[in-house]
Design an enzyme around this catalytic site. Structure first.
Site, PDB file in Angstrom:
ATOM      1  N   SER A 222     -10.938 -13.183 -14.534  1.00  0.00           N
ATOM      2  CA  SER A 222     -12.335 -13.018 -14.986  1.00  0.00           C
ATOM      3  C   SER A 222     -12.593 -13.821 -16.265  1.00  0.00           C
ATOM      4  CB  SER A 222     -12.786 -11.565 -15.067  1.00  0.00           C
ATOM      5  OG  SER A 222     -12.899 -11.026 -13.744  1.00  0.00           O
TER       6      SER A 222
ATOM      7  N   CYS B 209      -8.997  -8.416 -14.322  1.00  0.00           N
ATOM      8  CA  CYS B 209      -8.793  -7.695 -13.067  1.00  0.00           C
ATOM      9  C   CYS B 209      -7.318  -7.742 -12.690  1.00  0.00           C
ATOM     10  CB  CYS B 209      -9.615  -8.330 -11.954  1.00  0.00           C
ATOM     11  SG  CYS B 209     -11.381  -8.414 -12.332  1.00  0.00           S
TER      12      CYS B 209
ATOM     13  N   HIS C 123     -18.208 -14.532 -29.542  1.00  0.00           N
ATOM     14  CA  HIS C 123     -19.375 -15.045 -30.261  1.00  0.00           C
ATOM     15  C   HIS C 123     -19.206 -14.655 -31.725  1.00  0.00           C
ATOM     16  CE1 HIS C 123     -21.249 -15.811 -26.406  1.00  0.00           C
ATOM     17  NE2 HIS C 123     -21.040 -14.554 -26.053  1.00  0.00           N
TER      18      HIS C 123
END
Lengths: 124, 124
Positions: free
Chosen positions: A65, A85, A70
């Site tokens: 994934s 996952c 940020h």
């Protein structure tokens, strides 16, 4: 991407008092180190600097994934997501690397089991 | 990246009964359309197909953070994140485009106000 039901974990963390948040090389290296620590395979890493002392957006696409960062150097804040996952991958180990690299404080985390079995745990 | 405190919204949605989940072109177009609908500016889009009828991972880096899509065609599921900062951006409008393009059902959403002011709302 294959997954076993109940193995998709999305770990969300908001950090403060962090340093190095406009350092593009550090952020790219941190994404790769976090993926390695989590036991995930990096497909590609993409980083964007908003210029000068402003923040950076960075994302690692994983076979499992993604990890995103940020940053807001002006307030010492960073928003982290580790979405992985599979039973062999550990998002918490990846987060530990990120917290250490930025010498950050964890303000809050959420751990969400995504997809077939949705369970949310809030830690304050 | 600048932000006003309390304007960083992370909308998480797990979809099911979705179609087109291995269509790389559709997924890239959907990322761009969702950003446009949300009022966000796309910096770059990155997509990775896991091959054949397997899933796709796609991420749009935004001036306002990111949108990510992970798909599992074999179960008709997709995991969506829209993380946007600023008063002028609307994550829900972006999600509506994604749901429509994949003819999907929303199983569950979480809406998290990230960073300075963390508030979580769960919608089932």
């Amino acid at each position: 991407m294959t997954h076993l039901p109940g193995t998709s974990v999305h770990l969300i963390a908001d950090l403060s008092h962090a340093t190095g948040l406009s350092d593009l090389a550090l952020i790219e290296a941190t994404l790769r180190q976090a993926a390695l620590a989590a036991g995930a395979k990096v497909l590609s890493v993409h980083v964007h600097a908003f210029g000068g002392d402003m923040g950076v957006t960075g994302i690692a696409l994983l076979a499992e994934s993604h990890i995103s960062i940020h940053t807001w150097p002006e307030t010492g804040e960073a928003a982290i997501d580790l979405f992985v996952c599979g039973k062999e991958v550990n998002a918490e180990c990846g987060l530990a690397v990120i917290v250490e690299n930025f010498a950050a404080v964890i303000n809050q985390t959420f751990r969400i089991e995504r997809l077939s079995k949705n369970i949310l745990t809030e830690n304050e």
